[in-house]
Write an enzyme that holds these catalytic residues in place. Structure first.
Site, mmCIF file in Angstrom:
data_model
loop_
_atom_site.group_PDB
_atom_site.id
_atom_site.type_symbol
_atom_site.label_atom_id
_atom_site.label_comp_id
_atom_site.label_asym_id
_atom_site.label_seq_id
_atom_site.Cartn_x
_atom_site.Cartn_y
_atom_site.Cartn_z
ATOM 1 N N PRO A 1 0.810 -1.218 0.000
ATOM 2 C CG PRO A 1 0.153 -0.849 2.225
ATOM 3 C CD PRO A 1 0.874 -1.842 1.336
ATOM 4 C CD GLU A 2 1.456 6.445 -1.895
ATOM 5 O OE1 GLU A 2 1.946 7.583 -1.951
ATOM 6 O OE2 GLU A 2 1.796 5.520 -2.674
ATOM 7 C CB SER A 3 0.448 5.495 3.894
ATOM 8 O OG SER A 3 -0.945 5.669 3.813
ATOM 9 C CB ALA B 1 -3.408 4.431 -3.578
#
Length: 493
Positions: free
Chosen positions: A366-368, A395
């Site tokens: 994931p992005e974060s 994302a």
């Protein structure tokens, strides 16, 4: 940021380091490398058909975007990877395009940072490779010389950004009016991720202005003031005053906004150990302080290690895909400095980021993500207990940092597991992100099929994702030595 990447001649890691290697059966090596080349060509063909000479392909609508000033970011960012893959046709297509770019013209605001890492970095790495180990790919040497001239042209267009009271540049600039966005501060990564490309430009042209400008800005980061801007040795705040060069906060992080400052410290030392020994000292201080003060393990998975953030006496237990370059940075630094302790810690960071891929439904990270047991979302409690983290933003926009660190781990240790992790990540990206014309981002890596798709193909797909995947599987670890591989990784992406 995306990354870096490595950077021009960039992280010139000497082949004399004699990194251990393991050898795949030739058939497996060839099939994996061929699969990556096919994916690169698929993305390139879609870009050429629907988007060239614009900046990026919109791979769902089969249209184009111009987020990087309309100069053809994807083409420039793809150059070094096309060279490493020895695709002379694409290399020459890109050179023909770059020769036509007028860097003095754009209707949009220019990001000094993004333009440096994508355009300047892309051209300089291409120049170094085509003047060296890949010289046979281009028969007309004037086409290669053009890369350096265009790099100088771009530097001359951008250099007014440094004309500030302190020498800390503005990032968002108007190259027509020589105006700016009126910002009072610049970010750590934005200020500290210029020096390698701009120094290389000076070294190649003999004009020291570019190096002096970027190194003056960097000087404030190497000797931070006031003391509150350096909470721990080597670890500094995230914002710097454009007026004074002083830090305006003490927020410490390896996440986006700070990340590539630390990355470039070691790469500057690798580029020229004599000139940039101070950069090495600052990287070592930051690396050691991070082990002492930022290293954090989830309560549910004490076997994992991540780097937390720090602000005003408190740790923030969250990280980003962008920060997952950190394992690779430790591995590069530990190898260059012959520090087994830094290599060992780097491998722990690689293993932690690997889990962000291994535990999701798509096998993509994931992005974060976070690991604060007091903040686990109700619908992710079971996932957190198993995985050791929870998703904050699911994302995936085709970022390279996890694959980048897998690549370093494989080159440093020679262990098959890391090569397999690169391959698995590539297979999953090919499975979930591929469209009829290219590759699209995902809205949720932990949803079935990755959720929905973003209609955008970032240029760093070419510059980094495909490059690291290919170099990991290229027969004989590619015909280019590790020193020249790192030249190829000029563009952070």
């Amino acid at each position: 940021m995306h990354l870096p990447s490595l950077s021009v001649a960039l992280a010139l890691v000497s082949s004399s380091l004699a990194l251990p290697q393991t050898v795949l059966p030739e058939s497996d090596v060839s099939s994996h490398a061929a699969a990556v080349k096919e994916a690169f060509s698929h993305a390139w063909d879609g870009y050429m058909k629907y988007a060239f000479p614009h900046d990026e392909l919109l791979p769902i609508s089969n249209s184009y975007g111009d987020s990087r000033n309309g100069w053809g970011a994807s083409a420039v960012d793809a150059l070094s990877t096309a060279i490493v893959m020895r695709n002379a046709t694409i290399v020459n297509q890109i050179l023909d395009h770059i020769a036509k770019i007028d860097y003095s013209k754009t209707s949009d605001t220019v990001s000094l940072f993004e333009t440096t890492i994508r355009y300047l970095g892309g051209m300089l790495s291409g120049y170094d490779l085509l003047k060296g180990p890949a010289a046979d790919l281009v028969k007309d040497s004037t086409k290669v010389d053009m890369l350096l001239q265009q790099s100088k042209n771009l530097g001359d267009v951008l250099k007014f950004a440094f004309d500030t009271p302190s020498g800390v540049p503005y990032n968002n600039i108007n190259i027509t009016s020589h105006g700016n966005d009126g910002a009072t501060t610049n970010g750590l990564a934005v200020t500290g991720t210029l020096v390698l490309e701009w120094t290389r430009l000076s070294d190649l042209t003999g004009d020291q202005e570019y190096a002096k400008l970027s190194q003056r800005a960097e000087s404030y980061l190497l000797a931070p003031q006031p003391s509150s801007g350096e909470p721990f040795p080597g670890l500094v705040g995230s914002e710097i005053s454009i007026q004074t060069g002083q830090f305006t906060n003490g927020f410490v992080s390896w996440n986006g906004g700070s990340d590539s400052f630390y990355e470039y410290l070691m790469k500057m030392y690798v580029y020229d150990p004599k000139r940039f020994a101070t950069y090495k000292d600052r990287w070592v201080a930051a690396a050691e302080s991070s082990i002492d003060h930022l290293a954090s393990s989830p309560a549910s998975r004490p076997d994992l290690t991540f780097l937390a953030t720090y602000n005003k006496g408190s740790l923030g237990l969250s990280s980003q895909h962008l920060a997952c370059f950190d394992g690779g940075s430790y591995l590069l630094g530990g190898t260059v400095l012959d520090r087994a302790d830094l290599i060992d810690f780097g491998l722990k960071l690689v293993d932690g980021c690997a889990e962000t891929y291994h535990q999701t439904l798509t096998g993509i990270g994931p992005e974060s993500f976070g690991w604060d047991e007091k903040s686990v979302p109700a619908d992710q409690k079971e996932f957190y207990e198993r995985a050791g983290f929870y998703v904050q933003s699911g994302a995936y926009i085709l970022r390279p940092e996890v694959i980048e660190s897998f690549y370093y781990a494989y080159r440093v240790t020679g262990k098959k597991q890391y090569r397999d992790w690169v391959w698995n990540a590539f297979v999953n990206i090919n499975k979930y992100c591929r469209t009829g014309s290219g590759f699209a981002g995902l809205t949720d890596v932990n949803a079935v099929n990755g959720g929905n798709r973003y209609d955008n193909q970032e240029s760093f797909l070419f510059a980094e994702v495909m490059k690291y995947a290919y170099l990991t599987h290229a027969p004989g670890m590619s015909p280019i030595s590790i020193a020249d591989e790192d030249k190829a990784n000029e563009s952070r992406g």
